[in-house]
Design a protein around this motif. Structure first.
Motif, PDB file in Angstrom:
ATOM      1  N   THR A   1       0.944  -1.270   0.070  1.00  0.00           N
ATOM      2  CA  THR A   1      -0.141  -0.018  -0.356  1.00  0.00           C
ATOM      3  C   THR A   1       0.843   1.254  -0.757  1.00  0.00           C
ATOM      4  O   THR A   1       2.445   1.589   0.397  1.00  0.00           O
ATOM      5  N   GLY A   2      -0.122   2.506  -0.370  1.00  0.00           N
ATOM      6  CA  GLY A   2       1.137   3.319  -0.504  1.00  0.00           C
ATOM      7  C   GLY A   2       0.290   4.167  -1.945  1.00  0.00           C
ATOM      8  O   GLY A   2      -0.759   4.334  -1.936  1.00  0.00           O
ATOM      9  N   TYR A   3       1.257   5.611  -2.081  1.00  0.00           N
ATOM     10  CA  TYR A   3       0.589   6.518  -2.982  1.00  0.00           C
ATOM     11  C   TYR A   3      -0.005   5.620  -4.262  1.00  0.00           C
ATOM     12  O   TYR A   3       0.662   4.703  -4.586  1.00  0.00           O
ATOM     13  N   ASN A   4      -1.265   5.928  -4.741  1.00  0.00           N
ATOM     14  CA  ASN A   4      -1.238   5.396  -5.705  1.00  0.00           C
ATOM     15  C   ASN A   4      -1.478   4.538  -5.839  1.00  0.00           C
ATOM     16  O   ASN A   4      -1.759   3.304  -6.888  1.00  0.00           O
ATOM     17  N   TYR A   5      -2.031   3.908  -4.837  1.00  0.00           N
ATOM     18  CA  TYR A   5      -2.522   2.090  -4.576  1.00  0.00           C
ATOM     19  C   TYR A   5      -4.074   2.173  -5.396  1.00  0.00           C
ATOM     20  O   TYR A   5      -4.341   3.229  -4.831  1.00  0.00           O
ATOM     21  N   PRO A   6      -3.974   1.221  -6.333  1.00  0.00           N
ATOM     22  CA  PRO A   6      -5.139   1.049  -6.658  1.00  0.00           C
ATOM     23  C   PRO A   6      -6.493   0.408  -5.524  1.00  0.00           C
ATOM     24  O   PRO A   6      -6.212  -0.374  -5.573  1.00  0.00           O
ATOM     25  N   LYS A   7      -7.874   0.907  -5.383  1.00  0.00           N
ATOM     26  CA  LYS A   7      -8.770   1.193  -5.200  1.00  0.00           C
ATOM     27  C   LYS A   7     -10.198   1.444  -5.975  1.00  0.00           C
ATOM     28  O   LYS A   7     -10.047   2.263  -6.129  1.00  0.00           O
ATOM     29  N   PRO A   8     -11.048   0.514  -6.057  1.00  0.00           N
ATOM     30  CA  PRO A   8     -12.154   0.799  -6.226  1.00  0.00           C
ATOM     31  C   PRO A   8     -13.222   2.333  -5.829  1.00  0.00           C
ATOM     32  O   PRO A   8     -12.845   3.676  -4.651  1.00  0.00           O
ATOM     33  N   ASP A   9     -13.766   3.261  -6.968  1.00  0.00           N
ATOM     34  CA  ASP A   9     -14.115   4.294  -6.958  1.00  0.00           C
ATOM     35  C   ASP A   9     -15.361   4.493  -7.269  1.00  0.00           C
ATOM     36  O   ASP A   9     -15.675   4.521  -8.369  1.00  0.00           O
ATOM     37  N   TYR A  10     -16.331   4.232  -5.779  1.00  0.00           N
ATOM     38  CA  TYR A  10     -17.637   4.030  -5.811  1.00  0.00           C
ATOM     39  C   TYR A  10     -18.185   5.551  -6.279  1.00  0.00           C
ATOM     40  O   TYR A  10     -18.910   4.935  -7.501  1.00  0.00           O
ATOM     41  N   LEU A  11     -17.439   6.153  -5.852  1.00  0.00           N
ATOM     42  CA  LEU A  11     -18.393   7.482  -6.513  1.00  0.00           C
ATOM     43  C   LEU A  11     -18.280   8.178  -7.806  1.00  0.00           C
ATOM     44  O   LEU A  11     -19.489   8.503  -8.515  1.00  0.00           O
ATOM     45  N   SER A  12     -17.243   7.896  -8.464  1.00  0.00           N
ATOM     46  CA  SER A  12     -17.182   8.016 -10.161  1.00  0.00           C
ATOM     47  C   SER A  12     -17.742   7.466 -10.577  1.00  0.00           C
ATOM     48  O   SER A  12     -18.368   7.767 -11.550  1.00  0.00           O
ATOM     49  N   SER A  13     -18.004   6.131 -10.323  1.00  0.00           N
ATOM     50  CA  SER A  13     -18.987   4.955 -10.991  1.00  0.00           C
ATOM     51  C   SER A  13     -20.072   5.216 -10.893  1.00  0.00           C
ATOM     52  O   SER A  13     -21.298   5.447 -12.435  1.00  0.00           O
ATOM     53  N   SER A  14     -20.612   6.440  -9.704  1.00  0.00           N
ATOM     54  CA  SER A  14     -22.360   6.364 -10.002  1.00  0.00           C
ATOM     55  C   SER A  14     -22.328   7.550 -10.273  1.00  0.00           C
ATOM     56  O   SER A  14     -23.210   7.523 -11.051  1.00  0.00           O
ATOM     57  N   ARG A  15     -21.341   8.673 -10.138  1.00  0.00           N
ATOM     58  CA  ARG A  15     -22.111   9.676 -10.534  1.00  0.00           C
ATOM     59  C   ARG A  15     -21.735  10.589 -11.614  1.00  0.00           C
ATOM     60  O   ARG A  15     -22.305  11.155 -12.540  1.00  0.00           O
ATOM     61  N   LYS A  16     -20.738   9.866 -12.184  1.00  0.00           N
ATOM     62  CA  LYS A  16     -20.370  10.189 -14.000  1.00  0.00           C
ATOM     63  C   LYS A  16     -20.973   8.926 -14.711  1.00  0.00           C
ATOM     64  O   LYS A  16     -20.699   9.354 -16.008  1.00  0.00           O
ATOM     65  N   ARG A  17     -20.950   7.559 -14.326  1.00  0.00           N
ATOM     66  CA  ARG A  17     -21.000   6.875 -15.642  1.00  0.00           C
ATOM     67  C   ARG A  17     -22.869   6.050 -15.408  1.00  0.00           C
ATOM     68  O   ARG A  17     -23.738   6.954 -15.439  1.00  0.00           O
ATOM     69  N   LEU A  18     -22.503   5.873 -13.910  1.00  0.00           N
ATOM     70  CA  LEU A  18     -24.201   5.328 -13.860  1.00  0.00           C
ATOM     71  C   LEU A  18     -25.978   5.937 -14.265  1.00  0.00           C
ATOM     72  O   LEU A  18     -26.426   6.156 -14.167  1.00  0.00           O
ATOM     73  N   ILE A  19     -25.526   6.844 -13.431  1.00  0.00           N
ATOM     74  CA  ILE A  19     -26.533   8.032 -12.618  1.00  0.00           C
ATOM     75  C   ILE A  19     -26.545   8.734 -14.380  1.00  0.00           C
ATOM     76  O   ILE A  19     -27.684   8.857 -14.905  1.00  0.00           O
ATOM     77  N   PRO A  20     -25.450   9.204 -15.045  1.00  0.00           N
ATOM     78  CA  PRO A  20     -25.685   9.866 -16.070  1.00  0.00           C
ATOM     79  C   PRO A  20     -26.840   9.281 -17.304  1.00  0.00           C
ATOM     80  O   PRO A  20     -27.487   9.498 -17.882  1.00  0.00           O
TER      81      PRO A  20
END
Length: 285
Positions: free
Chosen positions: A151-170
């Protein structure tokens, strides 16, 4: 990472090694090989580990055994309907402008092959924040069962907020709005951990639903040492009520916002606030 080219990173079977070496996709991609990110050098990560759950990051991962369209068809059509699915169908608005592509359109037809009904199925994986390419390349170079990425800087992890606001909801607002105007039902395939990050939706009986949210998880089969896409819950909602709920922000405390404004006002006045009551004084009086 949870799965690479369809197999858990801890799976070193002959089949898993072959899929890694040949960069194959076992989940019904349009071609035998994985094409995620780059066709000639694909990012073959299907899912990542997060809080004890294998989280699907590639939408093709949902195509396992085509259960997403089979389950959707049970909601969308009568039991004895003949149906098939069509992928990536372009949707146009009234002005002939593209409203995007529908992931899957399930169509029913009669004995003469004439279309009798249709409905949409949208699939949404989870975006990743951080760098996933680096750990993937490190694993492919040396695919060990005990592979671990610090773990550390730029460690990959799910971005649920972007997935909903930028993709699913639009998508649901624009493309879903067109299907709603046609009085056509819709199905959405998501992972349960993603759905759980959305506001709680008002539900209705299956018979009254415009949308069925099919929630899946990846369940590890210990005998095959592979994850299986498994339907764990179905949520039925009406279109307007559901979209209003997910697009309406839950307000924080007005007093907290007033404190921020007062702080910024103090800075603007160089630490010498005017001899007048503050916003907080006005609100509380």
């Amino acid at each position: 990472m949870a799965e690479v080219f369809g197999f858990p990173v801890s799976n070193n079977s002959v089949k898993a090694k072959r899929y890694r070496e040949q960069k194959l996709c076992p989940f019904n991609n349009k071609v035998p090989n994985c094409t995620k990110d780059k066709a000639n050098n694909p990012l073959g990560v299907c899912s990542v580990n997060h809080n004890g759950t294998a989280v699907i990051t590639c939408p093709i991962r949902f195509r396992e055994d085509w259960i997403i369209v089979e389950n959707a068809a049970k909601f969308l059509f009568r039991d004895k309907s003949k149906w098939t699915s069509l992928t990536e169908i372009k949707l146009l608005d009234k002005n002939g402008q593209s409203a995007g592509n529908i992931d899957y359109v399930i169509v029913s037809y009669n004995d003469k092959g004439q279309l009798t009904d249709f409905a949409s199925v949208e699939v949404q994986g989870v975006y990743i924040s951080g760098n996933l390419r680096n750990p993937f390349e490190a694993y492919i170079a040396k695919p060990e069962s005990a592979f671990n990425w610090k773990t550390g800087y730029n460690y990959p992890k799910p971005d649920y907020l972007s997935s909903s606001r930028k993709r699913l909801i639009p998508q649901m607002l624009y493309k879903g709005g067109i299907f709603k105007s046609w009085n056509k039902k819709q199905a959405v395939a998501l992972q349960k951990s993603f759905f759980d990050t959305l506001p709680k939706l008002p539900t209705v009986a299956k018979e009254k639903a415009d949308i069925a949210w099919f929630l899946y998880d990846l369940v590890l089969n210990k005998s095959t040492k592979q994850y299986c896409l498994t339907l764990v819950e179905t949520v039925y909602t009406e279109f307007e009520a559901a979209l209003l709920r997910v697009t309406t922000a839950e307000p924080g405390k007005v007093s907290d916002f007033i404190s921020v404004l007062q702080s910024r006002l103090d800075e603007r006045l160089e630490g010498n606030p005017p001899d007048a009551p503050t916003l907080t004084d006005i609100i509380s009086s």
